[in-house]
Every structure is written in C-alpha cells, then in structure tokens.
Design a protein around this motif. Structure first.
Motif, PDB file in Angstrom:
ATOM      1  N   GLY A   1      33.524 145.370 -34.624  1.00 10.28           N
ATOM      2  CA  GLY A   1      32.718 144.273 -35.161  1.00 10.28           C
ATOM      3  C   GLY A   1      33.047 143.996 -36.619  1.00 10.28           C
ATOM      4  O   GLY A   1      33.221 142.844 -37.022  1.00 10.28           O
ATOM      5  N   LEU A   2      33.158 145.052 -37.390  1.00 12.16           N
ATOM      6  CA  LEU A   2      33.495 144.911 -38.810  1.00 12.16           C
ATOM      7  C   LEU A   2      34.902 144.348 -38.967  1.00 12.16           C
ATOM      8  O   LEU A   2      35.141 143.467 -39.804  1.00 12.16           O
ATOM      9  N   THR A   3      35.813 144.806 -38.156  1.00 13.99           N
ATOM     10  CA  THR A   3      37.185 144.305 -38.212  1.00 13.99           C
ATOM     11  C   THR A   3      37.239 142.833 -37.833  1.00 13.99           C
ATOM     12  O   THR A   3      37.950 142.052 -38.468  1.00 13.99           O
ATOM     13  N   ALA A   4      36.489 142.434 -36.825  1.00 12.49           N
ATOM     14  CA  ALA A   4      36.480 141.033 -36.381  1.00 12.49           C
ATOM     15  C   ALA A   4      35.918 140.119 -37.471  1.00 12.49           C
ATOM     16  O   ALA A   4      36.494 139.062 -37.761  1.00 12.49           O
ATOM     17  N   VAL A   5      34.811 140.525 -38.076  1.00 13.79           N
ATOM     18  CA  VAL A   5      34.219 139.695 -39.138  1.00 13.79           C
ATOM     19  C   VAL A   5      35.160 139.635 -40.340  1.00 13.79           C
ATOM     20  O   VAL A   5      35.328 138.577 -40.955  1.00 13.79           O
ATOM     21  N   GLY A   6      35.803 140.747 -40.665  1.00 14.42           N
ATOM     22  CA  GLY A   6      36.774 140.751 -41.760  1.00 14.42           C
ATOM     23  C   GLY A   6      37.955 139.841 -41.477  1.00 14.42           C
ATOM     24  O   GLY A   6      38.442 139.137 -42.368  1.00 14.42           O
ATOM     25  N   ALA A   7      38.420 139.840 -40.243  1.00 11.96           N
ATOM     26  CA  ALA A   7      39.531 138.966 -39.868  1.00 11.96           C
ATOM     27  C   ALA A   7      39.120 137.497 -39.937  1.00 11.96           C
ATOM     28  O   ALA A   7      39.899 136.649 -40.399  1.00 11.96           O
ATOM     29  N   ILE A   8      37.910 137.191 -39.511  1.00  8.91           N
ATOM     30  CA  ILE A   8      37.416 135.812 -39.594  1.00  8.91           C
ATOM     31  C   ILE A   8      37.327 135.380 -41.048  1.00  8.91           C
ATOM     32  O   ILE A   8      37.731 134.266 -41.407  1.00  8.91           O
ATOM     33  N   TRP A   9      36.799 136.278 -41.904  1.00  9.61           N
ATOM     34  CA  TRP A   9      36.724 135.955 -43.327  1.00  9.61           C
ATOM     35  C   TRP A   9      38.122 135.656 -43.887  1.00  9.61           C
ATOM     36  O   TRP A   9      38.313 134.656 -44.589  1.00  9.61           O
ATOM     37  N   LEU A  10      39.083 136.511 -43.591  1.00 13.22           N
ATOM     38  CA  LEU A  10      40.436 136.337 -44.105  1.00 13.22           C
ATOM     39  C   LEU A  10      41.055 135.027 -43.623  1.00 13.22           C
ATOM     40  O   LEU A  10      41.671 134.293 -44.409  1.00 13.22           O
ATOM     41  N   LEU A  11      40.888 134.702 -42.346  1.00 14.25           N
ATOM     42  CA  LEU A  11      41.436 133.458 -41.807  1.00 14.25           C
ATOM     43  C   LEU A  11      40.815 132.228 -42.467  1.00 14.25           C
ATOM     44  O   LEU A  11      41.524 131.273 -42.805  1.00 14.25           O
ATOM     45  N   VAL A  12      39.505 132.259 -42.658  1.00 10.32           N
ATOM     46  CA  VAL A  12      38.832 131.127 -43.311  1.00 10.32           C
ATOM     47  C   VAL A  12      39.316 130.995 -44.745  1.00 10.32           C
ATOM     48  O   VAL A  12      39.640 129.891 -45.213  1.00 10.32           O
ATOM     49  N   PHE A  13      39.398 132.105 -45.459  1.00 10.42           N
ATOM     50  CA  PHE A  13      39.856 132.073 -46.850  1.00 10.42           C
ATOM     51  C   PHE A  13      41.269 131.500 -46.939  1.00 10.42           C
ATOM     52  O   PHE A  13      41.534 130.589 -47.740  1.00 10.42           O
ATOM     53  N   LEU A  14      42.184 131.994 -46.124  1.00 11.57           N
ATOM     54  CA  LEU A  14      43.572 131.525 -46.175  1.00 11.57           C
ATOM     55  C   LEU A  14      43.689 130.057 -45.754  1.00 11.57           C
ATOM     56  O   LEU A  14      44.470 129.297 -46.336  1.00 11.57           O
ATOM     57  N   TRP A  15      42.906 129.661 -44.744  1.00 13.15           N
ATOM     58  CA  TRP A  15      42.923 128.275 -44.285  1.00 13.15           C
ATOM     59  C   TRP A  15      42.454 127.331 -45.395  1.00 13.15           C
ATOM     60  O   TRP A  15      43.091 126.306 -45.675  1.00 13.15           O
ATOM     61  N   VAL A  16      41.337 127.664 -46.044  1.00 11.22           N
ATOM     62  CA  VAL A  16      40.811 126.799 -47.098  1.00 11.22           C
ATOM     63  C   VAL A  16      41.754 126.806 -48.302  1.00 11.22           C
ATOM     64  O   VAL A  16      42.029 125.748 -48.887  1.00 11.22           O
ATOM     65  N   TRP A  17      42.290 127.966 -48.656  1.00 12.09           N
ATOM     66  CA  TRP A  17      43.193 128.033 -49.801  1.00 12.09           C
ATOM     67  C   TRP A  17      44.461 127.206 -49.554  1.00 12.09           C
ATOM     68  O   TRP A  17      44.892 126.440 -50.408  1.00 12.09           O
ATOM     69  N   ALA A  18      45.041 127.349 -48.369  1.00  7.45           N
ATOM     70  CA  ALA A  18      46.240 126.576 -48.043  1.00  7.45           C
ATOM     71  C   ALA A  18      45.936 125.075 -48.028  1.00  7.45           C
ATOM     72  O   ALA A  18      46.729 124.263 -48.531  1.00  7.45           O
ATOM     73  N   SER A  19      44.795 124.686 -47.474  1.00  6.13           N
ATOM     74  CA  SER A  19      44.409 123.272 -47.458  1.00  6.13           C
ATOM     75  C   SER A  19      44.222 122.739 -48.871  1.00  6.13           C
ATOM     76  O   SER A  19      44.664 121.624 -49.192  1.00  6.13           O
ATOM     77  N   ASP A  20      43.577 123.534 -49.715  1.00  6.00           N
ATOM     78  CA  ASP A  20      43.351 123.117 -51.101  1.00  6.00           C
ATOM     79  C   ASP A  20      44.660 123.021 -51.877  1.00  6.00           C
ATOM     80  O   ASP A  20      44.852 122.104 -52.672  1.00  6.00           O
ATOM     81  N   LEU A  21      45.556 123.985 -51.662  1.00  4.55           N
ATOM     82  CA  LEU A  21      46.851 123.922 -52.342  1.00  4.55           C
ATOM     83  C   LEU A  21      47.629 122.694 -51.888  1.00  4.55           C
ATOM     84  O   LEU A  21      48.322 122.051 -52.686  1.00  4.55           O
ATOM     85  N   ARG A  22      47.534 122.378 -50.621  1.00  4.30           N
ATOM     86  CA  ARG A  22      48.212 121.181 -50.103  1.00  4.30           C
ATOM     87  C   ARG A  22      47.660 119.936 -50.787  1.00  4.30           C
ATOM     88  O   ARG A  22      48.416 119.044 -51.164  1.00  4.30           O
ATOM     89  N   GLU A  23      46.349 119.896 -50.937  1.00  2.66           N
ATOM     90  CA  GLU A  23      45.727 118.746 -51.606  1.00  2.66           C
ATOM     91  C   GLU A  23      46.089 118.721 -53.091  1.00  2.66           C
ATOM     92  O   GLU A  23      46.223 117.642 -53.683  1.00  2.66           O
ATOM     93  N   ALA A  24      46.252 119.878 -53.700  1.00  2.00           N
ATOM     94  CA  ALA A  24      46.571 119.967 -55.130  1.00  2.00           C
ATOM     95  C   ALA A  24      47.994 119.543 -55.433  1.00  2.00           C
ATOM     96  O   ALA A  24      48.315 119.261 -56.584  1.00  2.00           O
ATOM     97  N   GLY A  25      48.863 119.520 -54.442  1.00  2.00           N
ATOM     98  CA  GLY A  25      50.212 119.050 -54.699  1.00  2.00           C
ATOM     99  C   GLY A  25      51.306 119.945 -54.197  1.00  2.00           C
ATOM    100  O   GLY A  25      52.409 119.947 -54.725  1.00  2.00           O
ATOM    101  N   TRP A  26      51.052 120.723 -53.170  1.00  2.39           N
ATOM    102  CA  TRP A  26      52.064 121.593 -52.591  1.00  2.39           C
ATOM    103  C   TRP A  26      53.033 120.751 -51.776  1.00  2.39           C
ATOM    104  O   TRP A  26      52.640 120.030 -50.872  1.00  2.39           O
ATOM    105  N   GLY A  27      54.291 120.843 -52.096  1.00  2.00           N
ATOM    106  CA  GLY A  27      55.310 120.151 -51.327  1.00  2.00           C
ATOM    107  C   GLY A  27      55.509 118.694 -51.715  1.00  2.00           C
ATOM    108  O   GLY A  27      56.290 118.004 -51.089  1.00  2.00           O
ATOM    109  N   ARG A  28      54.813 118.213 -52.726  1.00  2.00           N
ATOM    110  CA  ARG A  28      54.985 116.827 -53.164  1.00  2.00           C
ATOM    111  C   ARG A  28      56.028 116.769 -54.273  1.00  2.00           C
ATOM    112  O   ARG A  28      56.123 117.650 -55.094  1.00  2.00           O
ATOM    113  N   ARG A  29      56.758 115.694 -54.330  1.00  2.44           N
ATOM    114  CA  ARG A  29      57.747 115.483 -55.414  1.00  2.44           C
ATOM    115  C   ARG A  29      57.347 114.291 -56.221  1.00  2.44           C
ATOM    116  O   ARG A  29      56.850 113.333 -55.756  1.00  2.44           O
TER     117      ARG A  29
END
Length: 161
Positions: free
Chosen positions: A133-161
């Motif tokens: 249970g603890l591992t599952a909740v930790g994995a969900i937290w990590l996935l949400v964090f990485l998903w939001v961070w990647a989305s925010d970085l994309r919005e901030a200008g990742w890959g744009r020239r």
C-alpha cells in the motif's frame, strides 16, 4: 484564483494552470512561497510516520520532528532552487527557451500540486507501515509529480526554438 483551486485544476490540466501562473509575471516571492508551502506540507506528512517510528523504537518524538523540520523547511528549498536552476540548463542543452524563473516555478508548482498525495502517503506510512500500500501510494505520488513537472516544463518552453 485560490491556490487550492489551482491545485485541483492542475490535476485536470496542468499546462493551463501553469500558463496562468507564468502570465502573472516573474515574482521570486511567489515562487518561494510555492516551494515553502510544498515543503511545509511534506513536513506535516512526515508526522504520522515519525510518530510510528518513535513508538516502535522507543525514541523521543521531538528530536525526530526537529530533524524533519530542519530538512524540509530549511534545507529542501535550497536544494529545490539548485535543481530548478539545473533543469533550466538541461532544457537549454536540448533546445528549450525557458527562463530560469519558469524552470524553477515548474519544479516548485509540480511539488506543491503533488503534495496532497504525499499527505496520503504519510498517513499510510504512519498507520499501516511499510508494504504494498505504501509503495503504491508512493508510486502514484511520483507519477503525478513527474507528469505535472514535465507538463509545466513543456509549457515553460521545453523543445521550442
């Protein structure tokens, strides 16, 4: 918009909320408040686990809380500033155009958005303890964090020239 409403909205569309945060203009005070709020929530989420650890090992709770306070409130924000700055350099290597502020804010905002799941993680750690249970909740937290961070970085200008 209140920050709690923005956090809930970020689960539906993180780029939209982050775009609104960037439109407010660069404000290091706001960025610091966001990372400090996230770190404060993480500190609070540690309380049940530390109480369990203190009870099971016959330790005093206060020194454990003091160490966690020092780590989350005083040291972690500095580490996040370093990671946020480093992420901007990495984005630049891959052709991103994000400013240092935008890269830091992306990390800080993702940290705050994922913090409610960390509260659940702390409760599971304190009341149930280690296990799937603890591992599952930790994995969900990590996935949400990485998903939001990647989305925010994309919005901030990742890959744009």
């Amino acid at each position: 918009m209140p920050v709690t409403t923005d956090i809930v909205a970020a689960y539906r569309g993180p780029r939209t909320v982050f775009r609104r945060l960037l439109a407010m203009g660069a404000n290091e005070g706001r960025a610091l408040a966001i990372v400090m709020a996230g770190c404060a929530i993480f500190f609070i989420s540690e309380w049940p686990r530390l109480a369990r650890e203190a009870h099971l090992t016959d330790q005093e709770l206060n020194p454990l809380l003091g160490g966690s306070l020092m780590a989350w409130i005083f040291i972690a924000p500095l580490v996040f500033y370093a990671i946020g700055t480093l992420s901007q350099f990495v984005l630049r290597i891959f052709g991103g155009t994000a400013s240092g502020y935008a890269a830091r804010l992306a990390l800080f905002w993702a940290w705050l958005v994922a913090s409610p799941i960390k509260l659940l993680h702390g409760l599971v750690a304190g009341f149930i303890g280690p296990g799937p249970g603890l591992t599952a909740v930790g994995a969900i937290w990590l996935l949400v964090f990485l998903w939001v961070w990647a989305s925010d970085l994309r919005e901030a200008g990742w890959g744009r020239r």
